[in-house]
Design an enzyme around this catalytic site. Structure first.
Site, PDB file in Angstrom:
ATOM      1  N   LYS A 145      40.231  21.553  35.366  1.00  0.00           N
ATOM      2  CA  LYS A 145      41.250  20.519  35.177  1.00  0.00           C
ATOM      3  C   LYS A 145      42.498  20.763  36.021  1.00  0.00           C
ATOM      4  O   LYS A 145      43.029  19.842  36.634  1.00  0.00           O
ATOM      5  CB  LYS A 145      41.644  20.425  33.696  1.00  0.00           C
ATOM      6  N   ARG A 162      42.302  38.228  30.853  1.00  0.00           N
ATOM      7  CA  ARG A 162      43.092  37.636  29.776  1.00  0.00           C
ATOM      8  C   ARG A 162      42.263  37.589  28.503  1.00  0.00           C
ATOM      9  O   ARG A 162      41.050  37.397  28.549  1.00  0.00           O
ATOM     10  CB  ARG A 162      43.513  36.203  30.148  1.00  0.00           C
TER      11      ARG A 162
END
Length: 210
Positions: free
Chosen positions: A13, A156
């Protein structure tokens, strides 16, 4: 144009939002980026957001809507914007309507769960400068070392396999109904999100007629 961009975590996105923004000259409003920046800065809101994102859960609607209202009220959004990461649910979509926001088109990047997991679990980021890498698609010159500043790369917490799967579960259960909401209004454009980035961008431009 006011555009909504749908897609699972890691569907691309952000990359496609940048391409559309450059073409139309409008800003991308990414709730995910705003949330991550707040977390990185350690603001009170950021600390609250972190309690949800660390578990792969969505940040509550009330917090996200307040954050979004402030952002789209800025001057750079007067001629339109892309919403990336919002709405994620039917109540959020309804909240947009209640705010008087008229959406022109809703793009949905369609990518399989297996491909998303492969993309996300391979991501590595630099905790110092923020540079991003991928162990398959964009590996650093030296294993686990940032090309830019030499810092050791990290994965992460929201890119770990178990968290990715939970995020996908949440996406399907809460966001698929939002897609159906806009499909019912004749505004949903489904785009194949696999293949080279440039090809995906071309598909989106064609669908939008830009």
């Amino acid at each position: 144009m006011r555009i909504i961009l749908f897609g699972g975590p890691g569907a691309g996105k952000g990359t496609q939002a940048s391409a559309i923004c450059a073409r139309l000259g409008i800003p991308s409003v990414s709730t995910g980026n705003i949330i991550r920046e707040a977390i990185a800065a350690g603001t009170p809101s950021g600390k609250e957001f972190k309690t949800y994102t660390d578990k792969g859960e969505l940040v509550p609607d009330s917090l996200v809507i307040d954050m979004l209202k402030e952002r789209i009220g800025r001057p750079d959004c007067e001629n339109g914007y892309i919403l990336d990461g919002f709405p994620r649910s039917v109540p959020q979509a309804e909240a947009l309507e209640e705010m008087g926001v008229e959406i022109d088109a809703v793009i949905s990047l369609e990518v399989s769960d297996a491909e998303i997991e492969r993309r996300m679990t391979g991501r590595r980021v630099c905790p110092k400068c923020g540079e991003s890498f991928h162990i398959v698609f964009n590996p650093p010159k030296t294993d686990m070392v940032c090309d830019k500043c030499g810092e050791t790369l990290v994965q992460r917490s929201d890119d770990k396999a178990e968290t990715v799967r939970e995020r996908l579960r949440v996406y399907h259960s809460q966001t698929e109904p939002a897609k159906a909401f806009y499909e019912g209004k004749g505004k949903l454009l489904k785009i194949d999100g696999s293949g080279p980035v440039e090809e995906i961008t071309a598909r989106i431009f064609q669908a939008l007629g830009i």
